[in-house]
Design a protein around this motif. Structure first.
Motif, PDB file in Angstrom:
ATOM      1  N   THR A 137      -6.220 -31.782  23.194  1.00  0.00           N
ATOM      2  CA  THR A 137      -6.884 -30.864  24.103  1.00  0.00           C
ATOM      3  C   THR A 137      -5.923 -29.835  24.694  1.00  0.00           C
ATOM      4  N   ASP A 138      -6.373 -28.580  24.785  1.00  0.00           N
ATOM      5  CA  ASP A 138      -5.668 -27.523  25.501  1.00  0.00           C
ATOM      6  C   ASP A 138      -4.206 -27.409  25.059  1.00  0.00           C
ATOM      7  N   SER A 139      -3.993 -27.344  23.743  1.00  0.00           N
ATOM      8  CA  SER A 139      -2.645 -27.275  23.188  1.00  0.00           C
ATOM      9  C   SER A 139      -2.420 -25.940  22.496  1.00  0.00           C
ATOM     10  N   LEU A 140      -1.165 -25.548  22.403  1.00  0.00           N
ATOM     11  CA  LEU A 140      -0.815 -24.268  21.805  1.00  0.00           C
ATOM     12  C   LEU A 140       0.486 -24.410  21.032  1.00  0.00           C
ATOM     13  N   VAL A 141       0.478 -23.961  19.760  1.00  0.00           N
ATOM     14  CA  VAL A 141       1.677 -24.014  18.928  1.00  0.00           C
ATOM     15  C   VAL A 141       1.885 -22.671  18.240  1.00  0.00           C
ATOM     16  N   ASP A 142       3.143 -22.381  17.929  1.00  0.00           N
ATOM     17  CA  ASP A 142       3.513 -21.284  17.045  1.00  0.00           C
ATOM     18  C   ASP A 142       4.029 -21.905  15.754  1.00  0.00           C
ATOM     19  N   ARG A 155       4.151 -25.055  22.509  1.00  0.00           N
ATOM     20  CA  ARG A 155       4.172 -24.331  23.780  1.00  0.00           C
ATOM     21  C   ARG A 155       3.576 -25.156  24.916  1.00  0.00           C
ATOM     22  N   GLN A 156       2.502 -25.881  24.635  1.00  0.00           N
ATOM     23  CA  GLN A 156       1.874 -26.721  25.652  1.00  0.00           C
ATOM     24  C   GLN A 156       1.007 -27.751  24.959  1.00  0.00           C
ATOM     25  N   GLY A 157       0.756 -28.849  25.662  1.00  0.00           N
ATOM     26  CA  GLY A 157      -0.146 -29.864  25.144  1.00  0.00           C
ATOM     27  C   GLY A 157       0.562 -30.899  24.279  1.00  0.00           C
ATOM     28  N   ARG A 158      -0.178 -31.400  23.285  1.00  0.00           N
ATOM     29  CA  ARG A 158       0.315 -32.497  22.453  1.00  0.00           C
ATOM     30  C   ARG A 158      -0.159 -32.298  21.026  1.00  0.00           C
ATOM     31  N   ILE A 159       0.674 -32.701  20.071  1.00  0.00           N
ATOM     32  CA  ILE A 159       0.332 -32.595  18.655  1.00  0.00           C
ATOM     33  C   ILE A 159       0.726 -33.876  17.938  1.00  0.00           C
ATOM     34  N   GLN A 160       0.047 -34.130  16.815  1.00  0.00           N
ATOM     35  CA  GLN A 160       0.480 -35.163  15.879  1.00  0.00           C
ATOM     36  C   GLN A 160       0.695 -34.503  14.527  1.00  0.00           C
ATOM     37  N   LEU A 186      11.997 -36.735   9.464  1.00  0.00           N
ATOM     38  CA  LEU A 186      12.658 -37.417   8.348  1.00  0.00           C
ATOM     39  C   LEU A 186      11.614 -38.216   7.584  1.00  0.00           C
ATOM     40  N   GLY A 187      10.631 -37.523   7.006  1.00  0.00           N
ATOM     41  CA  GLY A 187       9.574 -38.176   6.240  1.00  0.00           C
ATOM     42  C   GLY A 187       8.734 -39.079   7.130  1.00  0.00           C
ATOM     43  N   THR A 188       7.751 -38.528   7.809  1.00  0.00           N
ATOM     44  CA  THR A 188       7.239 -39.262   8.964  1.00  0.00           C
ATOM     45  C   THR A 188       5.859 -38.829   9.422  1.00  0.00           C
ATOM     46  N   ARG A 189       5.293 -39.636  10.336  1.00  0.00           N
ATOM     47  CA  ARG A 189       4.135 -39.245  11.143  1.00  0.00           C
ATOM     48  C   ARG A 189       4.513 -39.512  12.598  1.00  0.00           C
ATOM     49  N   PHE A 190       4.331 -38.500  13.431  1.00  0.00           N
ATOM     50  CA  PHE A 190       4.783 -38.641  14.810  1.00  0.00           C
ATOM     51  C   PHE A 190       3.980 -37.712  15.710  1.00  0.00           C
ATOM     52  N   GLU A 191       4.051 -37.977  17.005  1.00  0.00           N
ATOM     53  CA  GLU A 191       3.399 -37.114  17.995  1.00  0.00           C
ATOM     54  C   GLU A 191       4.435 -36.605  18.986  1.00  0.00           C
ATOM     55  N   VAL A 192       4.186 -35.386  19.473  1.00  0.00           N
ATOM     56  CA  VAL A 192       5.064 -34.752  20.449  1.00  0.00           C
ATOM     57  C   VAL A 192       4.198 -34.198  21.571  1.00  0.00           C
ATOM     58  N   ARG A 193       4.657 -34.389  22.789  1.00  0.00           N
ATOM     59  CA  ARG A 193       3.939 -33.882  23.952  1.00  0.00           C
ATOM     60  C   ARG A 193       4.874 -33.052  24.810  1.00  0.00           C
ATOM     61  N   ALA A 245      -4.440 -43.582  20.368  1.00  0.00           N
ATOM     62  CA  ALA A 245      -5.835 -43.598  20.809  1.00  0.00           C
ATOM     63  C   ALA A 245      -6.419 -42.198  20.941  1.00  0.00           C
ATOM     64  N   TRP A 246      -5.635 -41.239  21.414  1.00  0.00           N
ATOM     65  CA  TRP A 246      -6.190 -39.900  21.652  1.00  0.00           C
ATOM     66  C   TRP A 246      -6.656 -39.242  20.358  1.00  0.00           C
ATOM     67  N   THR A 247      -6.048 -39.594  19.217  1.00  0.00           N
ATOM     68  CA  THR A 247      -6.481 -39.012  17.946  1.00  0.00           C
ATOM     69  C   THR A 247      -7.845 -39.532  17.531  1.00  0.00           C
ATOM     70  N   ARG A 248      -8.272 -40.625  18.143  1.00  0.00           N
ATOM     71  CA  ARG A 248      -9.620 -41.184  17.909  1.00  0.00           C
ATOM     72  C   ARG A 248     -10.550 -40.852  19.069  1.00  0.00           C
ATOM     73  N   ARG A 249     -10.131 -39.910  19.908  1.00  0.00           N
ATOM     74  CA  ARG A 249     -10.893 -39.473  21.072  1.00  0.00           C
ATOM     75  C   ARG A 249     -11.145 -40.637  22.045  1.00  0.00           C
ATOM     76  N   MET A 250     -10.108 -41.415  22.242  1.00  0.00           N
ATOM     77  CA  MET A 250     -10.149 -42.500  23.201  1.00  0.00           C
ATOM     78  C   MET A 250      -8.984 -42.344  24.181  1.00  0.00           C
ATOM     79  N   LEU A 251      -9.221 -42.763  25.421  1.00  0.00           N
ATOM     80  CA  LEU A 251      -8.166 -42.797  26.436  1.00  0.00           C
ATOM     81  C   LEU A 251      -7.870 -44.263  26.721  1.00  0.00           C
ATOM     82  N   LEU A 252      -6.658 -44.686  26.377  1.00  0.00           N
ATOM     83  CA  LEU A 252      -6.276 -46.087  26.484  1.00  0.00           C
ATOM     84  C   LEU A 252      -5.525 -46.319  27.779  1.00  0.00           C
ATOM     85  N   ALA A 253      -5.961 -47.330  28.536  1.00  0.00           N
ATOM     86  CA  ALA A 253      -5.306 -47.694  29.795  1.00  0.00           C
ATOM     87  C   ALA A 253      -4.823 -49.130  29.694  1.00  0.00           C
ATOM     88  N   ASP A 254      -3.531 -49.314  29.852  1.00  0.00           N
ATOM     89  CA  ASP A 254      -2.928 -50.646  29.809  1.00  0.00           C
ATOM     90  C   ASP A 254      -2.203 -50.868  31.126  1.00  0.00           C
TER      91      ASP A 254
END
Length: 325
Positions: A137-142, A155-160, A186-193, A245-254
């Motif tokens: 949500t509400d993310s911006l990349v170049d 620039r803002q938000g989060r990406i995978q 390095l050959g991967t799947r990752f998220e950055v916020r 969880a966010w990639t499945r449109r879920m908000l996880l609270a632990d």
């Protein structure tokens, strides 16, 4: 404004400002009410500053179609839900248009350009090398795929990012830049916020090398997460290989604090969502569907000693039950 303002005081004044705004926007306020509002506004610099904040939040709805905007601002119980829904649809399609390329959804990217997601939207993009980029949500990349490197600036938000083998030889590095440093896949799947003062990285597969602006390089393997900024790197709780969880449109609270939960939920909705500091430290456990926020708010009321206050359809606060009476 005064130098020191406690959170509870700020919350109370925010509520007062929202209630005054709702009254004035309803066109039911007479001269007496307007005089009282003016006295309240002039009584403290904090009141005036907070009033401007409420105006700024409400301003995003002023450009929407007149009928739903009027109904929402008035807080008409019979029309509020439908008006708010109409406003969200209009906002999702219109308010983010100032961002370049905000109207493109899906497809393969050009080699260069800026790309955005709207509030509450997840946006999947195919990268030129065959990789995949998911914007929260509400993310911006170049994005700049040049002759020597594949670059993504968050620039803002989060990406995978799910990387792919480069289509050019020699293979170009895939680099992600944030305000606090750079990352090399390095050959991967990752998220950055990208947060206000920190960058956060979580690696599901492969590894990522990070180079903070102030600090040594570090390779983060799968299952690990770090946050970095201001010359410090701190490891986060371990992460699994499953998609977050966010990639499945879920908000996880632990065991999450209610205030932190509300702050995270607010990223997925227009308007204001706040939490009374008196209930901020209540704890939550569970998985909450982001596509049904009314259900989330109902679950909060059912599971915690809190009440949801809807001063206006776009101004919602979570308060203790006694305080909300």
């Amino acid at each position: 404004m005064r130098a020191s303002i406690v959170p509870r005081e700020r919350y109370i004044v925010l509520q007062q400002a929202a209630e005054w705004f709702a009254l004035l926007a309803s066109n039911e306020a007479g001269e007496t009410e307007r005089a009282k509002w003016q006295c309240w506004l002039n009584a403290d610099p904090l009141h005036a500053d907070t009033w401007r904040q409420v105006q700024a939040i409400s301003g995003q709805f002023r450009s929407l179609p007149a009928a739903p905007a009027r109904a929402a601002l008035a807080g008409n119980p019979s029309q509020g839900r439908r008006a708010f829904a109409a406003m969200l649809v209009a906002a999702a399609s219109g308010l983010a248009l100032w961002r370049r390329d905000a109207t493109r959804y899906g497809g393969t990217l050009d080699y260069r350009g800026s790309h955005a997601s709207g509030v509450g939207q997840l946006r999947q993009l195919g990268l030129p090398d065959g990789g995949q980029l998911l914007l929260d949500t509400d993310s911006l990349v170049d994005i700049d795929y040049g002759a020597r490197a594949r670059r993504i600036v968050l620039r803002q938000g989060r990406i995978q990012i799910s990387t792919a083998v480069d289509t050019m030889q020699p293979a170009r590095p895939l680099l992600v830049r944030t305000a606090q440093g750079s990352l090399r896949a390095l050959g991967t799947r990752f998220e950055v916020r990208q947060d206000k003062h920190l960058s956060l990285l979580r690696v599901q597969q492969g590894a990522v090398e990070i180079t903070p602006r102030h600090g040594p390089r570090l390779v983060v393997p799968a299952g690990q997460g770090v946050q970095f900024g201001a010359g410090k790197v701190a490891f986060l709780a371990p992460v699994g290989q499953a998609a977050p969880a966010w990639t499945r449109r879920m908000l996880l609270a632990d065991n999450m604090r209610l205030a932190d939960f509300v702050q995270e939920l607010s990223r997925y909705r227009h308007g204001y969502l706040g939490c009374d500091p008196q209930v901020a430290n209540l704890r939550l456990v569970g998985a909450y569907p982001l596509d049904d926020q009314d259900a989330i708010l109902a679950l909060l009321e059912a599971s915690l000693p809190v009440q949801v206050r809807r001063t206006m359809p776009w101004w919602v606060t979570i308060a203790g039950r006694d305080a909300a009476q």
